[in-house]
Write a protein that holds these residues in place. Structure first.
Motif, PDB file in Angstrom:
ATOM      1  N   THR A   1       0.830  -1.216   0.000  1.00  0.00           N
ATOM      2  CA  THR A   1       0.000   0.000   0.000  1.00  0.00           C
ATOM      3  C   THR A   1       0.858   1.257   0.000  1.00  0.00           C
ATOM      4  N   ASP A   2       1.926   1.270   0.789  1.00  0.00           N
ATOM      5  CA  ASP A   2       2.811   2.436   0.831  1.00  0.00           C
ATOM      6  C   ASP A   2       3.417   2.721  -0.538  1.00  0.00           C
ATOM      7  N   ILE A   3       3.783   1.658  -1.264  1.00  0.00           N
ATOM      8  CA  ILE A   3       4.327   1.835  -2.613  1.00  0.00           C
ATOM      9  C   ILE A   3       3.254   2.352  -3.564  1.00  0.00           C
ATOM     10  N   PHE A   4       2.056   1.774  -3.495  1.00  0.00           N
ATOM     11  CA  PHE A   4       0.956   2.219  -4.356  1.00  0.00           C
ATOM     12  C   PHE A   4       0.661   3.700  -4.138  1.00  0.00           C
ATOM     13  N   ARG A   5       0.616   4.108  -2.883  1.00  0.00           N
ATOM     14  CA  ARG A   5       0.306   5.505  -2.567  1.00  0.00           C
ATOM     15  C   ARG A   5       1.427   6.448  -3.018  1.00  0.00           C
ATOM     16  N   SER A   6       2.658   5.969  -2.958  1.00  0.00           N
ATOM     17  CA  SER A   6       3.785   6.814  -3.376  1.00  0.00           C
ATOM     18  C   SER A   6       3.757   7.103  -4.874  1.00  0.00           C
ATOM     19  N   HIS A   7       3.029   6.278  -5.630  1.00  0.00           N
ATOM     20  CA  HIS A   7       2.890   6.492  -7.066  1.00  0.00           C
ATOM     21  C   HIS A   7       1.572   7.203  -7.408  1.00  0.00           C
ATOM     22  N   GLY A   8       0.921   7.755  -6.411  1.00  0.00           N
ATOM     23  CA  GLY A   8      -0.309   8.516  -6.659  1.00  0.00           C
ATOM     24  C   GLY A   8      -1.566   7.699  -6.713  1.00  0.00           C
ATOM     25  N   GLY A   9      -1.520   6.474  -6.203  1.00  0.00           N
ATOM     26  CA  GLY A   9      -2.691   5.617  -6.272  1.00  0.00           C
ATOM     27  C   GLY A   9      -3.788   5.999  -5.288  1.00  0.00           C
ATOM     28  N   VAL A  10      -5.023   5.851  -5.722  1.00  0.00           N
ATOM     29  CA  VAL A  10      -6.185   5.999  -4.838  1.00  0.00           C
ATOM     30  C   VAL A  10      -6.859   4.632  -4.764  1.00  0.00           C
ATOM     31  N   THR A  11      -7.475   4.337  -3.633  1.00  0.00           N
ATOM     32  CA  THR A  11      -8.055   3.001  -3.485  1.00  0.00           C
ATOM     33  C   THR A  11      -9.567   3.007  -3.707  1.00  0.00           C
ATOM     34  N   ILE A  12     -10.066   1.867  -4.169  1.00  0.00           N
ATOM     35  CA  ILE A  12     -11.511   1.677  -4.327  1.00  0.00           C
ATOM     36  C   ILE A  12     -11.863   0.321  -3.742  1.00  0.00           C
ATOM     37  N   ASP A  13     -13.153   0.049  -3.639  1.00  0.00           N
ATOM     38  CA  ASP A  13     -13.621  -1.288  -3.273  1.00  0.00           C
ATOM     39  C   ASP A  13     -14.837  -1.587  -4.122  1.00  0.00           C
ATOM     40  N   THR A  14     -14.983  -2.826  -4.532  1.00  0.00           N
ATOM     41  CA  THR A  14     -16.110  -3.237  -5.360  1.00  0.00           C
ATOM     42  C   THR A  14     -16.767  -4.461  -4.727  1.00  0.00           C
ATOM     43  N   PRO A  15     -18.012  -4.786  -5.125  1.00  0.00           N
ATOM     44  CA  PRO A  15     -18.693  -5.941  -4.530  1.00  0.00           C
ATOM     45  C   PRO A  15     -17.923  -7.234  -4.759  1.00  0.00           C
ATOM     46  N   VAL A  16     -18.033  -8.151  -3.807  1.00  0.00           N
ATOM     47  CA  VAL A  16     -17.342  -9.431  -3.919  1.00  0.00           C
ATOM     48  C   VAL A  16     -17.984 -10.297  -5.005  1.00  0.00           C
ATOM     49  N   PHE A  17     -19.224  -9.988  -5.395  1.00  0.00           N
ATOM     50  CA  PHE A  17     -19.839 -10.683  -6.520  1.00  0.00           C
ATOM     51  C   PHE A  17     -20.313  -9.658  -7.546  1.00  0.00           C
ATOM     52  N   GLU A  18     -20.303 -10.077  -8.800  1.00  0.00           N
ATOM     53  CA  GLU A  18     -20.694  -9.227  -9.920  1.00  0.00           C
ATOM     54  C   GLU A  18     -21.817  -9.910 -10.695  1.00  0.00           C
ATOM     55  N   LEU A  19     -22.538  -9.140 -11.504  1.00  0.00           N
ATOM     56  CA  LEU A  19     -23.489  -9.756 -12.428  1.00  0.00           C
ATOM     57  C   LEU A  19     -22.715 -10.729 -13.319  1.00  0.00           C
ATOM     58  N   ARG A  20     -23.290 -11.879 -13.548  1.00  0.00           N
ATOM     59  CA  ARG A  20     -22.581 -12.923 -14.283  1.00  0.00           C
ATOM     60  C   ARG A  20     -22.162 -12.462 -15.675  1.00  0.00           C
ATOM     61  N   GLU A  21     -23.004 -11.649 -16.308  1.00  0.00           N
ATOM     62  CA  GLU A  21     -22.698 -11.180 -17.657  1.00  0.00           C
ATOM     63  C   GLU A  21     -21.478 -10.263 -17.681  1.00  0.00           C
ATOM     64  N   ILE A  22     -21.154  -9.649 -16.544  1.00  0.00           N
ATOM     65  CA  ILE A  22     -19.967  -8.797 -16.460  1.00  0.00           C
ATOM     66  C   ILE A  22     -18.704  -9.647 -16.572  1.00  0.00           C
ATOM     67  N   LEU A  23     -18.716 -10.836 -15.953  1.00  0.00           N
ATOM     68  CA  LEU A  23     -17.530 -11.688 -15.924  1.00  0.00           C
ATOM     69  C   LEU A  23     -17.429 -12.631 -17.124  1.00  0.00           C
ATOM     70  N   GLU A  24     -18.548 -12.970 -17.720  1.00  0.00           N
ATOM     71  CA  GLU A  24     -18.543 -13.944 -18.807  1.00  0.00           C
ATOM     72  C   GLU A  24     -17.738 -13.442 -20.009  1.00  0.00           C
ATOM     73  N   GLY A  25     -16.974 -14.370 -20.605  1.00  0.00           N
ATOM     74  CA  GLY A  25     -16.247 -14.063 -21.828  1.00  0.00           C
ATOM     75  C   GLY A  25     -14.991 -13.229 -21.644  1.00  0.00           C
ATOM     76  N   LYS A  26     -14.502 -13.103 -20.421  1.00  0.00           N
ATOM     77  CA  LYS A  26     -13.329 -12.246 -20.180  1.00  0.00           C
ATOM     78  C   LYS A  26     -12.068 -13.055 -19.839  1.00  0.00           C
ATOM     79  N   TYR A  27     -12.213 -14.344 -19.550  1.00  0.00           N
ATOM     80  CA  TYR A  27     -11.086 -15.100 -19.017  1.00  0.00           C
ATOM     81  C   TYR A  27     -10.660 -16.300 -19.864  1.00  0.00           C
ATOM     82  N   GLY A  28     -11.223 -16.448 -21.063  1.00  0.00           N
ATOM     83  CA  GLY A  28     -10.834 -17.575 -21.903  1.00  0.00           C
ATOM     84  C   GLY A  28     -11.160 -18.899 -21.243  1.00  0.00           C
ATOM     85  N   GLU A  29     -10.218 -19.848 -21.328  1.00  0.00           N
ATOM     86  CA  GLU A  29     -10.440 -21.186 -20.767  1.00  0.00           C
ATOM     87  C   GLU A  29     -10.593 -21.158 -19.248  1.00  0.00           C
ATOM     88  N   ASP A  30     -10.051 -20.125 -18.603  1.00  0.00           N
ATOM     89  CA  ASP A  30     -10.147 -20.039 -17.141  1.00  0.00           C
ATOM     90  C   ASP A  30     -11.559 -19.713 -16.664  1.00  0.00           C
TER      91      ASP A  30
END
Length: 541
Positions: free
Chosen positions: A71-100
């Motif tokens: 975190t100290d390194i991230f902040r030293s480069h001007g980073g700001v933090t966010i948080d997002t839900p632990v689950f997403e709409l399935r259509e958001i994740l589908e088709g983004k990871y190939g075989e994984d």
């Protein structure tokens, strides 16, 4: 508990029992034939789900220190933090990871929405950028992600694990943010005492160009890419077999691919080899990628990190969303053992496949790359009512559990880590009929030290036995005791004693007014070279 309280509780229990009996006799219950089965006690084994673990004590101290360093390194480069839900709409994740994509945890339908646990922090970040109409941001995010993978717990390969991500979104001069991301990567790992690592670097456009030059059709490029990505775990013969038999490519095409993907070396040296290949340079995709890497090489040299880079044509990164520079950090422990196949076969024969630690390596400890089109996949009207634009992005993700598994191998340093941060134990010694234990006075001194930011404890007992106070201090492992004497404290005096030295002295008598200053001075000298145990562990000193 007192006898009186026990008696009262017993009386209440007896009354409740009598009332229950009276009610039961007054209103006979109709018992279902299966009720006896239902009344049978349910026995189960207390355990966490496969691929997960509880974290406590020293492990948590080490993990939180990893978070803080990054975190100290991230902040030293001007980073700001966010948080997002632990689950997403399935259509958001589908088709983004190939075989994984098969590793994504899908959740049951809740209220008409199909959702899935997040697989990484990158796709949620891209959704966040598109949804909020963001044109540029440096963001970091430290959170758990979930994958239905085969766990290898001692290697830090889990189904629930933390990622520490830093990403730069926005339009900038070519390769500038990409080089800075790699600087963050190097600083992040060296800051955690990991020195013997290499950053394998490649470019998706070079790889795509190689496949085109070798005769792979455009529709098959991603399939071949996912096969080549297995070269860190499998020999070329096994990958070639997959390319030919499973991916349907002619053997001569596979042989031509093999000539390229076996190439690796220092970034400048391999650039010279690739630039001398006329066929490759005539391919538009490969030419663009090679130009990007050449531009980046000068920036990596400016940051003084080029010696960590291994330009490696075998690196493919299986995720579909990468479009440019890709990289992953590896150590000697990243690769599986040489006899991995035999160990896996033995585990399967003995039905011991619950944990793959014996026959897999740690894998990459950090990885990432450029993904210029992922935000654009969420094109639509954003929260501001405007058409969302595709914003180019580049980032890195640190695998905390895998890094932890490496740090945890510094056994002699890990042993010295204390699970609690207590620095001072406040005690009181006295005796006689009028001795009340100085509990309020101990609280007063503890409060004074807390207000100065010094981690402090005392025994929660009015008249605490001296031996028990020392035992409690020893259990916490704190270096200092502050002792209130029955005769000395009323005169404004207090003792400070160094703990853990084996000395039987009573400590040094000082003025209460000098307490904080004296404690701070002694705490600094309590650590070798002024470096505390957790810092020494992370630096590998």
């Amino acid at each position: 508990m007192s006898t009186e309280a026990t008696s009262i509780d017993a009386s209440k229990a007896a009354a409740a029992s009598a009332a229950t009996a009276s009610t039961t006799s007054a209103t006979p219950a109709v018992e279902h034939p299966s009720s006896k089965k239902n009344k049978k006690a349910h026995h189960f084994t207390l355990k966490v789900p496969k691929g997960t673990k509880d974290w406590a004590d020293k492990d948590m101290v080490i993990r939180e220190a990893i978070f803080k360093n990054l975190t100290d390194i991230f902040r030293s480069h001007g980073g700001v933090t966010i948080d997002t839900p632990v689950f997403e709409l399935r259509e958001i994740l589908e088709g983004k990871y190939g075989e994984d994509s098969k590793l994504i945890y899908n959740l049951e339908d809740q209220g008409g929405e199909l959702t899935s646990l997040r697989y990484d922090l990158t796709v949620p970040f891209a959704r966040f950028v598109a949804m909020n109409g963001i044109t540029n941001i440096k963001r970091y995010h430290i959170a758990k992600v979930y994958r239905r993978d085969q766990p290898a717990m001692t290697k830090g390969r889990m189904r629930e694990f933390y990622q520490c991500d830093f990403d730069i979104a926005g339009i900038y001069d070519s390769m500038v943010p990409d080089a800075e991301i790699l600087k963050i990567t190097v600083d992040g790992l060296t800051g955690l005492g990991i020195k013997d690592f290499k950053i394998k670097l490649n470019h998706r456009k070079i790889l795509d160009g190689i496949f085109e030059v070798c005769g792979v059709q455009e529709a098959d490029v991603r399939k071949i890419s996912s096969a080549v990505d297995k070269l860190d775990k499998l020999p070329w013969e096994a990958v070639k077999k997959e390319i030919c038999e499973e991916k349907g490519q002619p053997e001569e095409v596979a042989d031509r691919i093999g000539q390229y993907v076996k190439l690796n070396g220092h970034i400048r040296d391999l650039l010279a080899v690739l630039k001398a290949d006329e066929k490759l340079m005539a391919n538009e995709s490969a030419h663009t990628g090679i130009t990007d890497v050449e531009t980046m090489a000068a920036y990596l040299e400016a940051f003084g990190i080029d010696h960590y880079i291994s330009f490696d044509m075998s690196l493919a990164r299986g995720l579909d969303y990468y479009t440019g520079i890709i990289y992953e950090c590896v150590t000697e422990q990243s690769a599986p053992p040489k006899d991995a196949a035999e160990k896996k076969a033995r585990a399967k024969a003995h039905h011991k496949e619950e944990d793959a630690s014996e026959y897999v390596g740690v894998g990459s400890i950090a990885a990432g790359g450029r993904y210029d089109h992922l935000v654009g996949m969420f094109l639509g009207t954003n929260a501001k009512g405007k058409q969302a634009a595709s914003i180019p992005c580049v980032g890195i993700s640190f695998g905390v559990e895998r890094i932890f598994s490496l740090i945890n191998q510094r056994a002699s340093l890990v042993e010295k880590i204390r699970p609690v941060a207590t620095q001072v134990y406040v005690m009181a010694f006295g005796g006689g009929k009028d001795w009340d234990g100085f509990l309020p006075e101990r609280m007063q001194i503890a409060a004074k030290l807390w207000d100065a930011g010094i981690e402090t404890e005392y025994v929660y007992k009015a008249k605490a036995n001296p031996r028990k106070q020392f035992d409690a201090a020893e259990k916490s492992g704190c270096p200092l005791a502050v002792i209130l004497g029955k005769e000395e404290f009323p005169e404004g005096k207090i003792r400070i004693k160094q703990l853990g030295t084996g000395q039987t002295d009573e400590g040094d008598l000082i003025s209460v007014d000098d307490l904080v200053e004296e404690v701070e001075k002694r705490l600094k000298s309590a650590h070798e070279d002024g470096i505390d145990e957790i810092s020494r562990l992370l630096k590998g000193l």
